[in-house]
Design an enzyme around this catalytic site. Structure first.
Site, PDB file in Angstrom:
ATOM      1  N   GLY A  49       0.841  -1.188   0.000  1.00  0.00           N
ATOM      2  CA  GLY A  49       0.000   0.000   0.000  1.00  0.00           C
ATOM      3  C   GLY A  49       0.871   1.231   0.000  1.00  0.00           C
ATOM      4  O   GLY A  49       2.095   1.135   0.170  1.00  0.00           O
ATOM      5  N   GLN A  54       3.384   9.762   1.952  1.00  0.00           N
ATOM      6  CA  GLN A  54       4.649   9.090   1.631  1.00  0.00           C
ATOM      7  C   GLN A  54       5.250   9.599   0.328  1.00  0.00           C
ATOM      8  O   GLN A  54       6.442   9.378   0.082  1.00  0.00           O
ATOM      9  CB  GLN A  54       4.448   7.577   1.527  1.00  0.00           C
ATOM     10  CG  GLN A  54       4.110   6.916   2.852  1.00  0.00           C
ATOM     11  CD  GLN A  54       3.982   5.422   2.668  1.00  0.00           C
ATOM     12  OE1 GLN A  54       2.921   4.933   2.307  1.00  0.00           O
ATOM     13  NE2 GLN A  54       5.066   4.689   2.888  1.00  0.00           N
ATOM     14  N   CYS A 102       7.440  -0.997   5.517  1.00  0.00           N
ATOM     15  CA  CYS A 102       6.938   0.294   5.047  1.00  0.00           C
ATOM     16  C   CYS A 102       7.934   0.849   4.048  1.00  0.00           C
ATOM     17  O   CYS A 102       9.145   0.822   4.315  1.00  0.00           O
ATOM     18  CB  CYS A 102       6.790   1.246   6.237  1.00  0.00           C
ATOM     19  SG  CYS A 102       6.132   2.855   5.804  1.00  0.00           S
ATOM     20  N   LEU A 103       7.447   1.342   2.921  1.00  0.00           N
ATOM     21  CA  LEU A 103       8.364   1.896   1.915  1.00  0.00           C
ATOM     22  C   LEU A 103       9.096   3.118   2.457  1.00  0.00           C
ATOM     23  O   LEU A 103      10.133   3.500   1.919  1.00  0.00           O
ATOM     24  CB  LEU A 103       7.608   2.248   0.630  1.00  0.00           C
ATOM     25  CG  LEU A 103       6.989   1.047  -0.103  1.00  0.00           C
ATOM     26  CD1 LEU A 103       6.292   1.511  -1.370  1.00  0.00           C
ATOM     27  CD2 LEU A 103       8.030  -0.019  -0.426  1.00  0.00           C
ATOM     28  N   HIS A 144      -2.521   0.262   8.540  1.00  0.00           N
ATOM     29  CA  HIS A 144      -1.181   0.827   8.379  1.00  0.00           C
ATOM     30  C   HIS A 144      -1.243   2.067   7.464  1.00  0.00           C
ATOM     31  O   HIS A 144      -0.668   3.110   7.784  1.00  0.00           O
ATOM     32  CB  HIS A 144      -0.260  -0.260   7.793  1.00  0.00           C
ATOM     33  CG  HIS A 144       1.110   0.187   7.413  1.00  0.00           C
ATOM     34  ND1 HIS A 144       2.246  -0.383   7.928  1.00  0.00           N
ATOM     35  CD2 HIS A 144       1.545   1.146   6.544  1.00  0.00           C
ATOM     36  CE1 HIS A 144       3.316   0.213   7.405  1.00  0.00           C
ATOM     37  NE2 HIS A 144       2.910   1.139   6.549  1.00  0.00           N
ATOM     38  N   GLU A 145      -1.972   1.935   6.343  1.00  0.00           N
ATOM     39  CA  GLU A 145      -2.044   3.074   5.406  1.00  0.00           C
ATOM     40  C   GLU A 145      -2.802   4.246   6.024  1.00  0.00           C
ATOM     41  O   GLU A 145      -2.405   5.401   5.861  1.00  0.00           O
ATOM     42  CB  GLU A 145      -2.684   2.650   4.080  1.00  0.00           C
ATOM     43  CG  GLU A 145      -1.912   1.582   3.297  1.00  0.00           C
ATOM     44  CD  GLU A 145      -0.427   1.835   3.200  1.00  0.00           C
ATOM     45  OE1 GLU A 145      -0.005   3.001   3.158  1.00  0.00           O
ATOM     46  OE2 GLU A 145       0.332   0.845   3.179  1.00  0.00           O
ATOM     47  N   HIS A 148      -0.803   6.451   8.284  1.00  0.00           N
ATOM     48  CA  HIS A 148       0.040   7.451   7.612  1.00  0.00           C
ATOM     49  C   HIS A 148      -0.684   8.794   7.503  1.00  0.00           C
ATOM     50  O   HIS A 148      -0.041   9.846   7.508  1.00  0.00           O
ATOM     51  CB  HIS A 148       0.408   6.977   6.201  1.00  0.00           C
ATOM     52  CG  HIS A 148       1.579   6.043   6.146  1.00  0.00           C
ATOM     53  ND1 HIS A 148       2.837   6.391   6.567  1.00  0.00           N
ATOM     54  CD2 HIS A 148       1.691   4.771   5.684  1.00  0.00           C
ATOM     55  CE1 HIS A 148       3.676   5.372   6.369  1.00  0.00           C
ATOM     56  NE2 HIS A 148       3.002   4.374   5.839  1.00  0.00           N
TER      57      HIS A 148
HETATM   58 ZN    ZN Z   1       3.907   2.577   5.403  1.00  0.00          ZN
END
Ligand code: ZN
Length: 178
Positions: A49, A54, A102-103, A144-145, A148
């Site tokens: 995701g 991000q 996580c990216l 998680h998304e 953010h």
């Molecule tokens: Zn993330």
């Protein structure tokens, strides 16, 4: 479509509370190309995701998709979902643990427990409201998304920071005690 630069841990944009998107703005080229670019970027880096902060856009937009993902080989399939101004309602507070990545925290994994079952509702890229019932890893991805969008990262949700691992070591020792 463009591959966007991903903000990494320490960049202040990841700690901002993102702004809601006005429904009238959803069809604008700015938001539509942001969505397209987020999908390309997520796929390029094998993310499960991606949230707009991000990619340096503090707006309440997330995308997720899990399909044959080499970073999460055991994860169930989750169809491509574009969600604007998403909201989460917890259905089952029972917590389940997953190893999250996580990216924005590249090359790492950490063990996080979150509610097992949620209703996820949002506007889609056409401005149409939808909701999904998600459980297990899919519920984790959505939570998680959405975190953010409130400036939270998975490391903030870890109860035990000693599980934080580099991916190589995670792959070698994933049977380690949590
Ligand atoms: Zn993330």
């Amino acid at each position: 479509m463009a591959i966007l630069k991903v903000a990494r841990l320490g960049h202040p944009v990841l700690r901002e509370v993102a702004a809601s998107v006005e429904p009238i703005d959803i069809q604008t080229p700015k938001i539509q190309s942001l969505i397209d670019d987020m999908i390309s970027t997520m796929r390029e880096y094998n993310g499960a995701g991606l949230a707009a902060p991000q990619v340096h856009e503090p707006l309440r937009v997330v995308v997720f998709e899990v399909k044959d993902n080499p970073r999460y080989p055991d994860a169930p399939t989750l169809p491509l979902t574009v969600a604007i101004n998403p909201q989460i309602d917890i259905v089952d507070k029972t917590r389940q643990g997953n190893w999250e990545g996580c990216l924005s925290i590249p090359g790492m994994r950490g063990y996080v427990e979150r509610p097992h079952s949620i209703i996820f509702s949002a506007l889609d890229r056409y401005g149409v409201r939808f909701s999904l019932s998600l459980t297990g890893f899919s519920a984790t991805v959505a939570q998680h998304e959405c975190d953010h969008l409130d400036g939270k990262l998975y490391v903030d949700r870890m109860e035990n920071l000693s599980t934080l691992s580099f991916v190589d070591e995670f792959n070698r020792f994933q049977g380690l005690d949590k």
